[in-house]
Design a protein around this motif. Structure first.
Motif, PDB file in Angstrom:
ATOM      1  N   ARG A  30      12.556 -75.168 -76.846  1.00  0.00           N
ATOM      2  CA  ARG A  30      11.759 -76.066 -77.691  1.00  0.00           C
ATOM      3  C   ARG A  30      11.912 -77.527 -77.252  1.00  0.00           C
ATOM      4  NH1 ARG A  30      12.700 -73.505 -83.784  1.00  0.00           N
ATOM      5  NH2 ARG A  30      11.914 -71.409 -83.290  1.00  0.00           N
ATOM      6  N   ALA A  31      11.817 -77.714 -75.964  1.00  0.00           N
ATOM      7  CA  ALA A  31      11.906 -79.057 -75.389  1.00  0.00           C
ATOM      8  C   ALA A  31      10.709 -79.285 -74.478  1.00  0.00           C
ATOM      9  CB  ALA A  31      13.216 -79.229 -74.618  1.00  0.00           C
ATOM     10  N   ALA A  32      10.530 -80.523 -74.035  1.00  0.00           N
ATOM     11  CA  ALA A  32       9.431 -80.894 -73.151  1.00  0.00           C
ATOM     12  C   ALA A  32       9.745 -82.237 -72.532  1.00  0.00           C
ATOM     13  CB  ALA A  32       8.101 -80.953 -73.915  1.00  0.00           C
ATOM     14  N   ARG A  33       8.950 -82.626 -71.548  1.00  0.00           N
ATOM     15  CA  ARG A  33       9.045 -83.960 -70.978  1.00  0.00           C
ATOM     16  C   ARG A  33       7.652 -84.583 -70.982  1.00  0.00           C
ATOM     17  NH1 ARG A  33       8.701 -81.696 -65.427  1.00  0.00           N
ATOM     18  NH2 ARG A  33       7.000 -82.835 -64.380  1.00  0.00           N
ATOM     19  N   GLY A  85      11.626 -72.759 -68.859  1.00  0.00           N
ATOM     20  CA  GLY A  85      13.013 -72.801 -69.323  1.00  0.00           C
ATOM     21  C   GLY A  85      13.208 -73.735 -70.494  1.00  0.00           C
ATOM     22  N   ILE A  86      12.750 -74.980 -70.361  1.00  0.00           N
ATOM     23  CA  ILE A  86      12.966 -75.925 -71.453  1.00  0.00           C
ATOM     24  C   ILE A  86      12.011 -75.653 -72.615  1.00  0.00           C
ATOM     25  CG2 ILE A  86      13.809 -77.673 -69.853  1.00  0.00           C
ATOM     26  CD1 ILE A  86      11.216 -79.164 -70.194  1.00  0.00           C
ATOM     27  N   ARG A  87      10.874 -74.997 -72.344  1.00  0.00           N
ATOM     28  CA  ARG A  87       9.970 -74.658 -73.450  1.00  0.00           C
ATOM     29  C   ARG A  87      10.613 -73.619 -74.363  1.00  0.00           C
ATOM     30  NH1 ARG A  87       5.164 -71.180 -73.471  1.00  0.00           N
ATOM     31  NH2 ARG A  87       5.258 -71.082 -71.190  1.00  0.00           N
ATOM     32  N   PRO A 120      14.158 -82.767 -76.936  1.00  0.00           N
ATOM     33  CA  PRO A 120      13.500 -82.026 -78.011  1.00  0.00           C
ATOM     34  C   PRO A 120      12.026 -82.383 -78.100  1.00  0.00           C
ATOM     35  CG  PRO A 120      15.631 -82.807 -78.740  1.00  0.00           C
ATOM     36  CD  PRO A 120      15.414 -83.403 -77.383  1.00  0.00           C
ATOM     37  N   ARG A 121      11.169 -81.398 -78.230  1.00  0.00           N
ATOM     38  CA  ARG A 121       9.731 -81.589 -78.096  1.00  0.00           C
ATOM     39  C   ARG A 121       9.192 -82.697 -78.999  1.00  0.00           C
ATOM     40  NH1 ARG A 121       4.614 -79.670 -79.552  1.00  0.00           N
ATOM     41  NH2 ARG A 121       3.299 -79.085 -77.768  1.00  0.00           N
ATOM     42  N   ALA A 122       9.804 -82.887 -80.140  1.00  0.00           N
ATOM     43  CA  ALA A 122       9.321 -83.914 -81.069  1.00  0.00           C
ATOM     44  C   ALA A 122       9.403 -85.314 -80.453  1.00  0.00           C
ATOM     45  CB  ALA A 122      10.119 -83.861 -82.366  1.00  0.00           C
ATOM     46  N   VAL A 123      10.363 -85.530 -79.537  1.00  0.00           N
ATOM     47  CA  VAL A 123      10.531 -86.870 -78.944  1.00  0.00           C
ATOM     48  C   VAL A 123       9.364 -87.221 -78.031  1.00  0.00           C
ATOM     49  CG1 VAL A 123      12.016 -88.328 -77.523  1.00  0.00           C
ATOM     50  CG2 VAL A 123      13.034 -86.751 -79.175  1.00  0.00           C
TER      51      VAL A 123
END
Length: 511
Positions: A298-301, A293-295, A326-329
């Motif tokens: 374009r997000a991640a943990r 879902g978060i992928r 946001p995946r960059a973080v």
């Protein structure tokens, strides 16, 4: 260094009394109001509830007072010791060098009194009564901060209140925009299913178990079966999203990841504040987790891999360094912690994709067969037949899509300091594991893997789950990867002219 025996904060008695009084008073209201409205037994019910509330509150306060009087703790140069017990005395002692985690939590009431609950453990087990964990509940926040600093072998501040943590630079901090990623989880659907079940349970409590079915039938007659079904799904999913968002806000509001004096510290929580610390000397890598879902957003943990950290820590979110964002973080935080950039990954052979497509094909055949059997045996109405057919089609498409995406996600690489491995589709995981932290290898090749020339290489480590695998990698590439990652560890097991058996395992371990 403090060697005198110390006591818990005596306000624990007041906190316990207020908490239990609030719980039982609220429960009493739920009991008395319906009885008062429907019968003449209201005054009697009120008297019983008031008496019971006062008895439980006073009794619990007395018990907690005895607990406070019989609990002592002290910190010496080598150990943390605690004596407790009212009827049966308990003595616990942890060697300072074995302590892996020092966590502070405080609910709304504890925060109002300036208190915290301090949990100190070795990370070997998760139970508080297993002898591997000491819980000081409660102590003052200043005392908790000071003890946390001492246990993690850091210099005290001038004030002894841990104020240096407040001024430590933040690797990441909470942004209200991150809340949009919270409901993009499978747990939204689980909460929605739970809400649907709760409707039937509440209806049964009130003596009308068939009421939800009658509502559904009314809506189906008015709007049509399919619109009513889709509308109900949307309503429950929205309720699930709202509930999960509320839980996410409570857990992560005010989040801040700090790095100071060799310690990583996560602070978070709206109603219940939490402070979780990791000694960087025990960090063995990171795990970039991207649930589907978060992928898609374009997000991640980011989770930490650390020695002494229980495998259950991932379920409890105590291993999470950066929440869904946001995946960059999380990528930027991972690269700062690793001291190097995350590399591009080498893809796995086509056989890995074919294996996943074959399994997806089995799922499709199983779904088609299940629908055929159910229709033949139960002879449902046209509506339910179409529901089963649609569900089978959706399941088949999902199975094939997951297989293709899972094959595309596979990859591995070596950097000067880390082994990087990626796998998964529903939950894609990119692990960067410290090469010096690898203590052994496990090579597994099933009959089916051997036929297509792939195998699974698993690195064993003392951190977190303990095993991290490179799945369905080519035979030669996988063995070369393991040998290059930790030179000399696997080489003695590779010097053999005999091939591996059809379903064998080999392993190398170093002390």
């Amino acid at each position: 260094m403090e060697t005198d025996w110390l006591i818990l904060d005596r306000r624990t008695v007041l906190v316990t009394a207020i908490t239990l009084f609030a719980v039982f008073a609220g429960s009493s209201v739920l009991i008395v109001v319906p009885i008062w409205a429907q019968s003449e037994a209201g005054p009697a019910a009120l008297a019983w509830c008031v008496g019971g509330t006062l008895a439980v509150t006073i009794g619990s306060a007395i018990a907690d007072h005895l607990r406070w009087r019989t609990t002592r703790y002290r910190l010496t140069e080598s150990r943390l010791e605690m004596h407790s017990g009212i009827l049966f005395k308990r003595r616990r002692s942890l060697a300072r060098e074995r302590i892996r985690n020092v966590d502070l939590t405080a609910n709304v009431l504890l925060r109002a009194f300036g208190l915290v609950r301090l949990s100190i453990g070795t990370g070997e087990k998760v139970s508080e009564g297993d002898g591997q964990t000491i819980v000081l509940d409660p102590i003052t926040r200043a005392g908790g901060e000071r003890l946390r600093t001492d246990l993690l072998h850091r210099a005290r501040t001038d004030t002894g209140t841990g104020a240096d943590a407040d001024s430590a630079p933040a690797l990441a901090s909470w942004s209200p925009q991150w809340v949009r990623y919270v409901p993009l989880s499978i747990f939204t659907l689980l909460i929605a299913a739970g809400a649907a079940g709760a409707v039937f349970q509440v209806a049964e409590w009130f003596g009308v178990p068939g009421l939800p079915v009658e509502w559904a039938q009314t809506l189906a007659d008015r709007f049509g079966a399919w619109p009513a079904l889709l509308g109900a799904v949307v309503v429950f999913v929205v309720l699930g999203a709202i509930g999960l968002t509320a839980l996410g806000l409570e857990a992560w509001w005010g989040y801040r990841l700090e790095r100071a004096h060799g310690t990583l510290r996560v602070r978070r929580g709206l109603l219940t504040s939490r402070s979780i610390s990791f000694d960087e000397a025990r960090v063995r890598g990171v795990d970039l987790v991207e649930p589907l879902g978060i992928r898609l957003a374009r997000a991640a943990r980011l989770d930490v891999l650390a020695t002494g950290l229980s495998a259950d820590a991932e379920k409890q979110e105590s291993a999470t360094l950066v929440p869904a964002s946001p995946r960059a973080v999380p990528v930027a935080v991972a690269e700062r912690l690793l001291g190097e950039a995350l590399p591009g990954l080498s893809p796995h052979p086509r056989a890995a994709r074919n294996r996943r497509l074959f399994r997806a094909g089995l799922v499709v055949v199983g779904l088609v067969a299940a629908v055929g059997v159910l229709v033949g045996l139960t002879r449902p109405t046209a509506f339910w037949t179409s529901v089963m057919i649609v569900a089978a089609i959706i399941g088949s498409v999902v199975a094939v899509a997951v297989a293709v995406d899972g094959a595309r996600s596979l990859g591995n690489a070596l950097t000067p300091d880390h082994l990087v491995a990626r796998r998964g589709s529903i939950r894609r995981s990119t692990v960067a594991l410290s090469r010096p932290g690898i203590i052994g290898w496990r090579i597994r090749q099933s009959v089916f893997q051997r036929r297509v020339g792939v195998l699974t290489v698993t690195a064993t480590t003392a951190a977190s789950r303990g095993r991290y695998s490179v799945v369905d990698v080519g035979e030669g590439a996988g063995l070369d990867l393991a040998d290059e990652a930790v030179p000399g560890l696997l080489r003695p097991f590779l010097v053999s002219a005999e091939p591996m058996g059809a379903d064998t395992e080999s392993a190398g371990t170093r002390g």
